[in-house]
Write an enzyme that holds these catalytic residues in place. Structure first.
Site, PDB file in Angstrom:
ATOM      1  N   ASP A  66     -49.154  -5.445 -38.788  1.00 20.08           N
ATOM      2  CA  ASP A  66     -50.184  -4.937 -39.690  1.00 20.08           C
ATOM      3  C   ASP A  66     -50.269  -3.416 -39.531  1.00 20.08           C
ATOM      4  OD1 ASP A  66     -52.454  -5.183 -41.488  1.00 20.08           O
ATOM      5  OD2 ASP A  66     -53.660  -4.646 -39.759  1.00 20.08           O
ATOM      6  N   THR A  99     -51.660  -1.639 -46.353  1.00 18.17           N
ATOM      7  CA  THR A  99     -51.820  -0.513 -45.415  1.00 18.17           C
ATOM      8  C   THR A  99     -50.469   0.096 -45.043  1.00 18.17           C
ATOM      9  OG1 THR A  99     -51.874  -2.122 -43.616  1.00 18.17           O
ATOM     10  CG2 THR A  99     -53.983  -1.339 -44.422  1.00 18.17           C
ATOM     11  N   THR A 100     -49.436  -0.745 -44.908  1.00 23.15           N
ATOM     12  CA  THR A 100     -48.099  -0.222 -44.589  1.00 23.15           C
ATOM     13  C   THR A 100     -47.504   0.462 -45.820  1.00 23.15           C
ATOM     14  OG1 THR A 100     -47.811  -2.050 -43.035  1.00 23.15           O
ATOM     15  CG2 THR A 100     -45.845  -0.828 -43.634  1.00 23.15           C
ATOM     16  N   ASP A 392     -56.509 -10.360 -43.994  1.00 20.86           N
ATOM     17  CA  ASP A 392     -55.900  -9.617 -45.110  1.00 20.86           C
ATOM     18  C   ASP A 392     -55.878 -10.470 -46.376  1.00 20.86           C
ATOM     19  OD1 ASP A 392     -55.506  -7.549 -43.400  1.00 20.86           O
ATOM     20  OD2 ASP A 392     -53.320  -7.585 -43.424  1.00 20.86           O
TER      21      ASP A 392
END
Length: 536
Positions: A66, A99-100, A392
């Site tokens: 994550d 997020t990545t 998520d």
């Protein structure tokens, strides 16, 4: 006539540091690109995990892919890197996923900007081109979005596809059918409210991930008091945050002198009477269950047992807050006015066994949409990563219920946006066209990295994908990472939330633009340590 000295004048405090122009820009680019390179190997369904080792005595081990968790856990000193770390946190808080992607896209934009600045293109020209590129990419994404909110069956399928796509890049990818159904069922129970506080996740060691299940009710990982009823129906619950230990003299360093042991007994009796009076005030609320955030000592526990009241102690703050939410009660600390206290209600409280542990189960709570997801797993690291993955998925699903439009994943949306940006660049005269081309190239890097992480020939796959998108028929084509080919995302059911994709595009371009504007980095002088001449 006095001659002017040409020596540089330092206007900063001793110890302050300044980086100017090219040096400052280079420092920013290096920091941001390093952050992007750190997390890009975790991108996509075949991305790798990172082990994060805590620096304390415990040496806590976290295994995750994550992006937000990785970036939160590392200490960065570079200011541009800090901007990307903060951006990934905002992405996590705002939509819960991507997020990545957002970090990698911002880093790739800055990598392209570095090449353009080396060609003597001014940062403001690059920014002007990027802004136009962002606008057309956003419009293309909006046009490609599909809305099935008027068709319940199709929308349910969309939610399942989004959950599967979100979980496919996580630890739960091998059990994504089970967990995507579990996540969709939990979010659908919220009836559109999107209040994820009503979904409680409990982690219990033992069993395997497939033993995880959704419980329609609320589970509290605590014990019921000694000699108290273990099962109760039609319950009125008082939720409190009050001291239920024997009252202590709170003045620091005070002493009580007595001339006989009988006086000590009198003090103890006075304390007992005070506690008895407090319990009687609590019982006047007409309750049959008392839940306290703090400890309940033996004497008040005995009084509750005699009154036939179930008492639960030391329910942690998060547990008490969530209990108050789902049972419809309020947390109280004083008990003088029972008519002003709002009690919680539920139809049944009983003890249940999960593995070897006993938990308290609340069913028929006032907030009907409340539920608990019980996660099982072999190690604590697996449970922690499963919780992050599920969190998520739940965040993305709750966002999709509020904003029901969806887009196709697997690099399809990025290639679609890159195509319209390239078309705009072809129609634009001047240096801004070069900046737009760089924006399109950065967007195409996301499917390239996804293919690289899976061990496939990214150059070949992305070239095929680009050719498919140049055809107007190729609007739903993306990367099929199970087969290592280009496939139709609509047929494969690889769907993502429009809200997540839009947020990735906007956040990455804004953060990259902000870092590109920098031409000076000034570090404050460190605070001097003053020796402590008066230690405690």
């Amino acid at each position: 006539m006095a001659s002017l000295s040409m020596a540089p004048i330092n206007i900063f405090k001793n110890g302050a540091d300044e980086e100017k122009a090219e040096t400052a820009r280079m420092s920013s680019f290096i920091g941001a690109i390093a952050i992007g390179d750190l997390v890009k190997s975790t991108l996509g369904p075949k991305g790798m995990d990172k082990i994060l080792l805590g620096g304390g005595k415990q040496g806590l081990v976290t295994v995750t892919n994550d992006g937000a968790t990785i970036l939160k856990s590392i200490g960065v000193d570079n200011p541009a890197a800090k901007v990307l770390v903060d951006m990934s946190k905002v992405q996590d808080d705002e939509v819960g996923d991507g997020t990545t992607s957002v970090t990698v896209l911002a880093a790739e934009l800055l990598r392209e900007a570095e090449l353009l600045i080396a060609k003597k293109i001014h940062p403001q020209t690059i920014i002007a081109g990027w802004r136009k590129a962002t606008q057309v990419a956003r419009d293309a994404l909006r046009e490609a979005a599909v809305d099935h909110s008027n068709d319940p069956a199709a929308f349910q399928e969309d939610l399942l596809n989004i959950a599967r796509t979100t979980l496919s890049s996580k630890l739960l990818t091998h059990h994504k059918a089970h967990f995507s159904q579990l996540a969709v069922d939990a979010v659908m129970r919220l009836k559109g409210s999107g209040d994820l506080e009503a979904i409680h996740i409990i982690k219990k060691l033992g069993g395997s991930l497939t033993d995880s299940y959704l419980d329609e009710g609320f589970l509290l990982d605590k014990k019921i008091g000694v000699n108290q009823p273990k099962r109760m129906e039609n319950v009125n619950i008082l939720i409190a945050n009050t001291g239920m230990d024997t009252d202590k003299i709170k003045i620091f360093g005070s002493r009580v002198r007595v001339d006989s042991t009988a006086k000590v007994a009198e003090i103890e009796m006075a304390e007992k009477e005070k506690m008895k009076e407090k319990v009687e005030r609590i019982l006047k609320h007409g309750i049959n269950c008392f839940i306290n955030r703090q400890l309940i000592y033996n004497y008040p526990e005995q009084l509750f047992a005699q009154a036939g009241v179930m008492a639960i102690e030391h329910a942690d703050f998060a547990g008490v807050e969530r209990l108050a939410l789902v049972t419809g009660g309020e947390i109280t600390s004083t008990f003088d006015h029972p008519e002003l206290v709002k009690l919680g209600h539920c139809k049944l409280i009983e003890e249940v066994m999960i593995g070897e542990d006993t938990l308290i189960h609340f069913s028929g709570v006032a907030m009907g949409q409340a539920c608990t997801i019980v996660l099982r797993g072999a190690t604590q690291q697996i449970l922690d990563e499963a919780e992050r993955s599920l969190h998520d998925a739940l965040c993305v699903l709750s966002q999709t219920i509020k904003e029901p439009r969806t887009v196709y994943g697997g690099g399809c949306s990025e290639m679609l946006m890159a195509r319209v940006v390239t078309d705009l660049a072809n129609r634009t005269a001047g240096k801004e066209a070069v900046a737009m081309e760089s924006f399109a190239k950065a967007l195409r890097m996301l499917p390239t990295i996804i293919a690289d992480n899976a061990g496939y020939d990214s150059a070949d796959l992305v070239a095929q994908l680009r050719a498919a998108h140049q055809d107007n028929k190729g609007g739903t084509w993306g990367l099929n990472m199970n087969e290592g080919t280009v496939g139709n995302m609509a047929e494969l059911g690889i769907t993502e939330s429009f809200q997540v994709k839009r947020q990735v595009l906007l956040s990455a371009s804004e953060a990259a633009e902000m870092i590109l504007r920098v031409d000076n980095i000034i570090k404050a002088a460190p605070r001097k340590r003053v020796p402590d001449h008066h230690p405690c």
